[in-house]
Design an enzyme around this catalytic site. Structure first.
Site, short mmCIF file in Angstrom:
data_model
loop_
_atom_site.label_atom_id
_atom_site.label_comp_id
_atom_site.label_asym_id
_atom_site.label_seq_id
_atom_site.Cartn_x
_atom_site.Cartn_y
_atom_site.Cartn_z
N LEU A 47 0.86 -1.39 0.01
CA LEU A 47 -0.04 0.09 0.06
C LEU A 47 0.78 1.26 0.07
CD1 LEU A 47 -2.92 1.29 0.55
CD2 LEU A 47 -2.35 1.39 2.95
N SER A 48 0.51 2.16 -0.82
CA SER A 48 1.43 3.48 -1.01
C SER A 48 2.67 3.27 -1.31
CB SER A 48 1.05 4.15 0.37
OG SER A 48 1.44 5.50 0.46
N SER A 49 3.67 3.99 -0.56
CA SER A 49 4.97 3.64 -0.93
C SER A 49 5.35 2.25 -0.79
CB SER A 49 6.00 4.51 0.06
OG SER A 49 6.08 4.16 1.37
N ALA A 51 3.63 -0.14 -1.77
CA ALA A 51 3.07 -0.77 -3.19
C ALA A 51 4.18 -0.63 -4.10
CB ALA A 51 1.69 0.06 -3.51
N SER A 71 -1.39 -1.07 -4.30
CA SER A 71 -2.44 -0.19 -3.73
C SER A 71 -2.29 1.09 -3.60
CB SER A 71 -3.03 -1.09 -2.76
OG SER A 71 -3.43 -2.28 -2.84
#
Length: 181
Positions: A47-49, A51, A71
């Site tokens: 998720l985020s960084s 991801a 994500s």
């Protein structure tokens, strides 16, 4: 400085830092027969960084990771400013191929699922399409026509776009912000 995976800096290679650690973890767990892990069914997601870090790792080691879940992640190779600011254009397919080097032939069976909350105000929404289309270009698969509406019963919905042979999917989580998981 952001207290997250620093996907935007450092050496991107199978033998560098946390990329090496994640690849080693996957291969060590797979090699342990007591876990009964199918080596053709090892996936990485974030998720985020995280991801973007997972995405880069899947590109570095497509022989290890059968698929990747991205994500709300900025595209691979973008800067930390691109994550929380305006969209940076990235050639995901070219970067992924470059990262894979001699392992690029393993993209012939890898899959990717790319997702983003439509109400995300942290990571630019442009990356969802850029990542999904980039992986589809890498896999040389065609986007299927139409979208599927997914409803999980609690009133939450997602719009899903699929690519040929189930190789790629792009999800838009409706009414969901950045920290949806």
């Amino acid at each position: 400085g952001f207290g997250c995976w620093s996907y935007w800096q450092g050496t991107r290679s199978r033998t560098a830092g946390d990329y090496k650690n994640l690849i080693t973890l996957a291969t060590t767990l797979t090699a342990n027969s007591s876990y009964q892990i199918d080596p053709n069914q090892v996936y990485i997601a974030g998720l985020s960084s995280g991801a973007s870090f997972a995405h880069t790792t899947a590109c570095l080691a497509p022989d290890i990771f059968a698929g990747v879940g991205v994500s709300a992640g900025p595209s691979i190779g973008t800067s930390s400013n691109g994550a929380i600011g305006p969209c940076e254009t990235a050639n995901v397919a070219a970067r992924c191929t470059q990262y894979a080097g001699s392992y690029a032939s393993h993209f012939s069976s890898q899959i990717a699922s790319i997702a983003h909350g439509r109400s995300d105000t942290t990571v630019n929404l442009c990356y969802n399409e850029q990542n999904a289309s980039g992986m589809a270009d890498l896999y040389n698969v065609t986007r299927l026509s139409g979208e599927n509406l997914i409803s999980e019963g609690s009133g939450r919905t997602a719009d899903e776009t699929l690519w040929q042979d189930g190789r790629g999917s792009m999800l838009w989580f409706n009414g969901v912000n950045h920290a949806w998981s």
